[in-house]
Design a protein around this motif. Structure first.
Motif, PDB file in Angstrom:
ATOM      1  N   ARG A   8      15.973  25.101 -39.304  1.00 25.73           N
ATOM      2  CA  ARG A   8      17.488  25.417 -38.525  1.00 25.73           C
ATOM      3  C   ARG A   8      16.495  24.614 -37.568  1.00 25.73           C
ATOM      4  O   ARG A   8      17.207  23.425 -36.813  1.00 25.73           O
ATOM      5  CB  ARG A   8      17.011  26.979 -37.699  1.00 25.73           C
ATOM      6  CG  ARG A   8      18.368  28.115 -38.372  1.00 25.73           C
ATOM      7  CD  ARG A   8      18.661  29.559 -37.774  1.00 25.73           C
ATOM      8  NE  ARG A   8      19.280  30.325 -38.747  1.00 25.73           N
ATOM      9  CZ  ARG A   8      19.033  31.406 -38.412  1.00 25.73           C
ATOM     10  NH1 ARG A   8      18.680  32.214 -37.504  1.00 25.73           N
ATOM     11  NH2 ARG A   8      19.441  32.398 -39.193  1.00 25.73           N
ATOM     12  N   GLY A   9      15.406  24.891 -37.429  1.00 25.05           N
ATOM     13  CA  GLY A   9      14.894  24.053 -36.487  1.00 25.05           C
ATOM     14  C   GLY A   9      13.364  23.844 -35.605  1.00 25.05           C
ATOM     15  O   GLY A   9      12.960  24.910 -36.983  1.00 25.05           O
ATOM     16  N   ALA A  10      12.381  23.250 -35.177  1.00 18.35           N
ATOM     17  CA  ALA A  10      11.008  23.657 -35.305  1.00 18.35           C
ATOM     18  C   ALA A  10      11.517  24.710 -34.393  1.00 18.35           C
ATOM     19  O   ALA A  10      10.180  25.436 -34.314  1.00 18.35           O
ATOM     20  CB  ALA A  10      10.969  22.367 -34.403  1.00 18.35           C
ATOM     21  N   ASP A  11      11.624  25.213 -33.114  1.00 13.66           N
ATOM     22  CA  ASP A  11      11.543  26.375 -32.869  1.00 13.66           C
ATOM     23  C   ASP A  11      11.755  27.830 -33.369  1.00 13.66           C
ATOM     24  O   ASP A  11      10.676  28.006 -33.269  1.00 13.66           O
ATOM     25  CB  ASP A  11      12.153  26.134 -31.429  1.00 13.66           C
ATOM     26  CG  ASP A  11      12.027  25.056 -30.346  1.00 13.66           C
ATOM     27  OD1 ASP A  11      10.658  24.853 -29.987  1.00 13.66           O
ATOM     28  OD2 ASP A  11      13.200  25.089 -29.739  1.00 13.66           O
ATOM     29  N   ASP A  12      12.292  27.839 -34.048  1.00 14.41           N
ATOM     30  CA  ASP A  12      12.880  28.553 -35.122  1.00 14.41           C
ATOM     31  C   ASP A  12      11.747  28.970 -36.104  1.00 14.41           C
ATOM     32  O   ASP A  12      11.139  30.174 -36.535  1.00 14.41           O
ATOM     33  CB  ASP A  12      14.459  28.272 -35.709  1.00 14.41           C
ATOM     34  CG  ASP A  12      15.611  28.533 -34.622  1.00 14.41           C
ATOM     35  OD1 ASP A  12      14.821  29.519 -33.696  1.00 14.41           O
ATOM     36  OD2 ASP A  12      16.380  29.275 -35.160  1.00 14.41           O
ATOM     37  N   SER A  13      11.117  27.492 -36.672  1.00 11.07           N
ATOM     38  CA  SER A  13      10.714  28.105 -38.186  1.00 11.07           C
ATOM     39  C   SER A  13       9.149  27.706 -37.240  1.00 11.07           C
ATOM     40  O   SER A  13       8.430  29.009 -38.094  1.00 11.07           O
ATOM     41  CB  SER A  13      10.547  26.467 -38.586  1.00 11.07           C
ATOM     42  OG  SER A  13       9.597  25.439 -37.564  1.00 11.07           O
ATOM     43  N   THR A  14       8.330  27.594 -35.620  1.00  9.82           N
ATOM     44  CA  THR A  14       7.670  28.163 -35.234  1.00  9.82           C
ATOM     45  C   THR A  14       7.611  29.482 -35.231  1.00  9.82           C
ATOM     46  O   THR A  14       6.139  30.481 -35.721  1.00  9.82           O
ATOM     47  CB  THR A  14       7.461  27.818 -34.675  1.00  9.82           C
ATOM     48  OG1 THR A  14       7.384  25.702 -34.251  1.00  9.82           O
ATOM     49  CG2 THR A  14       6.040  27.495 -33.515  1.00  9.82           C
ATOM     50  N   TYR A  15       8.435  30.055 -34.378  1.00  7.42           N
ATOM     51  CA  TYR A  15       8.513  31.602 -34.305  1.00  7.42           C
ATOM     52  C   TYR A  15       8.818  32.770 -36.503  1.00  7.42           C
ATOM     53  O   TYR A  15       7.618  33.329 -35.607  1.00  7.42           O
ATOM     54  CB  TYR A  15       9.806  31.885 -33.890  1.00  7.42           C
ATOM     55  CG  TYR A  15      10.480  33.004 -33.839  1.00  7.42           C
ATOM     56  CD1 TYR A  15       9.241  33.709 -32.481  1.00  7.42           C
ATOM     57  CD2 TYR A  15      11.361  34.152 -33.824  1.00  7.42           C
ATOM     58  CE1 TYR A  15       9.710  35.425 -32.860  1.00  7.42           C
ATOM     59  CE2 TYR A  15      12.025  35.314 -34.134  1.00  7.42           C
ATOM     60  CZ  TYR A  15      11.017  35.722 -33.149  1.00  7.42           C
ATOM     61  OH  TYR A  15      11.414  36.409 -32.997  1.00  7.42           O
ATOM     62  N   ASN A  16       9.057  31.974 -36.988  1.00  7.44           N
ATOM     63  CA  ASN A  16       9.518  33.267 -38.249  1.00  7.44           C
ATOM     64  C   ASN A  16       7.813  32.549 -38.874  1.00  7.44           C
ATOM     65  O   ASN A  16       7.353  33.547 -39.859  1.00  7.44           O
ATOM     66  CB  ASN A  16      10.176  31.967 -39.150  1.00  7.44           C
ATOM     67  CG  ASN A  16      11.459  32.450 -38.741  1.00  7.44           C
ATOM     68  OD1 ASN A  16      12.107  33.051 -37.823  1.00  7.44           O
ATOM     69  ND2 ASN A  16      12.513  31.371 -38.675  1.00  7.44           N
ATOM     70  N   LEU A  17       6.979  31.220 -39.320  1.00  5.92           N
ATOM     71  CA  LEU A  17       5.648  31.514 -39.029  1.00  5.92           C
ATOM     72  C   LEU A  17       5.270  32.103 -38.350  1.00  5.92           C
ATOM     73  O   LEU A  17       3.956  32.954 -39.252  1.00  5.92           O
ATOM     74  CB  LEU A  17       5.291  29.186 -38.938  1.00  5.92           C
ATOM     75  CG  LEU A  17       6.320  28.858 -39.749  1.00  5.92           C
ATOM     76  CD1 LEU A  17       5.014  27.413 -39.418  1.00  5.92           C
ATOM     77  CD2 LEU A  17       5.365  29.531 -41.775  1.00  5.92           C
ATOM     78  N   GLY A  18       5.694  32.233 -37.028  1.00  2.22           N
ATOM     79  CA  GLY A  18       4.771  34.077 -37.070  1.00  2.22           C
ATOM     80  C   GLY A  18       4.901  34.511 -37.274  1.00  2.22           C
ATOM     81  O   GLY A  18       3.668  35.705 -37.217  1.00  2.22           O
ATOM     82  N   GLN A  19       5.987  35.228 -37.529  1.00  2.61           N
ATOM     83  CA  GLN A  19       6.296  36.296 -37.873  1.00  2.61           C
ATOM     84  C   GLN A  19       5.937  36.441 -39.415  1.00  2.61           C
ATOM     85  O   GLN A  19       5.545  37.965 -40.237  1.00  2.61           O
ATOM     86  CB  GLN A  19       8.084  36.273 -38.445  1.00  2.61           C
ATOM     87  CG  GLN A  19       8.362  36.607 -36.829  1.00  2.61           C
ATOM     88  CD  GLN A  19      10.156  36.408 -36.683  1.00  2.61           C
ATOM     89  OE1 GLN A  19      11.135  36.105 -37.647  1.00  2.61           O
ATOM     90  NE2 GLN A  19      10.751  37.299 -36.355  1.00  2.61           N
ATOM     91  N   LEU A  20       5.763  35.412 -40.759  1.00  2.00           N
ATOM     92  CA  LEU A  20       5.038  35.720 -41.728  1.00  2.00           C
ATOM     93  C   LEU A  20       4.462  35.677 -41.626  1.00  2.00           C
ATOM     94  O   LEU A  20       3.529  36.820 -42.361  1.00  2.00           O
ATOM     95  CB  LEU A  20       6.239  34.519 -42.222  1.00  2.00           C
ATOM     96  CG  LEU A  20       5.066  34.309 -43.853  1.00  2.00           C
ATOM     97  CD1 LEU A  20       5.894  35.541 -44.652  1.00  2.00           C
ATOM     98  CD2 LEU A  20       5.626  32.886 -44.693  1.00  2.00           C
ATOM     99  N   VAL A  21       3.152  35.354 -41.016  1.00  3.17           N
ATOM    100  CA  VAL A  21       1.998  35.945 -40.954  1.00  3.17           C
ATOM    101  C   VAL A  21       1.797  37.249 -40.009  1.00  3.17           C
ATOM    102  O   VAL A  21       0.468  37.880 -40.392  1.00  3.17           O
ATOM    103  CB  VAL A  21       1.303  34.367 -40.291  1.00  3.17           C
ATOM    104  CG1 VAL A  21      -0.321  34.640 -39.514  1.00  3.17           C
ATOM    105  CG2 VAL A  21       1.088  32.870 -40.672  1.00  3.17           C
ATOM    106  N   SER A  22       2.224  37.408 -38.965  1.00  4.02           N
ATOM    107  CA  SER A  22       2.096  39.076 -38.611  1.00  4.02           C
ATOM    108  C   SER A  22       2.638  39.870 -40.199  1.00  4.02           C
ATOM    109  O   SER A  22       1.939  40.482 -40.195  1.00  4.02           O
ATOM    110  CB  SER A  22       2.933  38.696 -37.708  1.00  4.02           C
ATOM    111  OG  SER A  22       2.559  38.473 -36.664  1.00  4.02           O
TER     112      SER A  22
END
Length: 100
Positions: A8-22
């Motif tokens: 989707r985009g940079a902001d969503d991907s950063t947010y999703n990476l944080g969710q994945l790691v958590s």
């Protein structure tokens, strides 16, 4: 879930990476960590190392996956080189990660 959302985009991907790691704290099977390791390595190849926020999530996730999976010595060496490369990048998130 994460594969589709990261497009989707940079902001969503950063947010999703944080969710994945958590959420990886809830993983119970080795295959889940292997998937996360492969997934984060693919993301690492596609993102510039100067993107400090994304790199901090990638570093934590790769370290976590590597610790759980129990990598062999050559894979550990590669992971250490990747982490060392990130530490040479001068961005606040990378610098913070490397001082911990």
């Amino acid at each position: 879930m994460f594969d589709n959302n990261l497009e989707r985009g940079a902001d969503d991907s950063t947010y999703n990476l944080g969710q994945l790691v958590s959420l990886s704290d809830l993983f119970v099977e080795r295959e889940q960590y292997e998937w996360m390791l492969d997934f984060l390595l693919d993301i690492y190849k596609a993102h510039p190392p100067e993107d400090g926020i994304v790199m901090q999530y990638i570093n934590v996730g790769l370290s976590k996956a590597g610790a759980v999976i129990g990598l062999d010595s050559s894979a550990i060496e590669k992971l250490m080189k990747l982490l060392a490369h990130t530490c040479r990048v001068e961005s606040p998130p990378c610098t913070e990660f490397c001082t911990c």
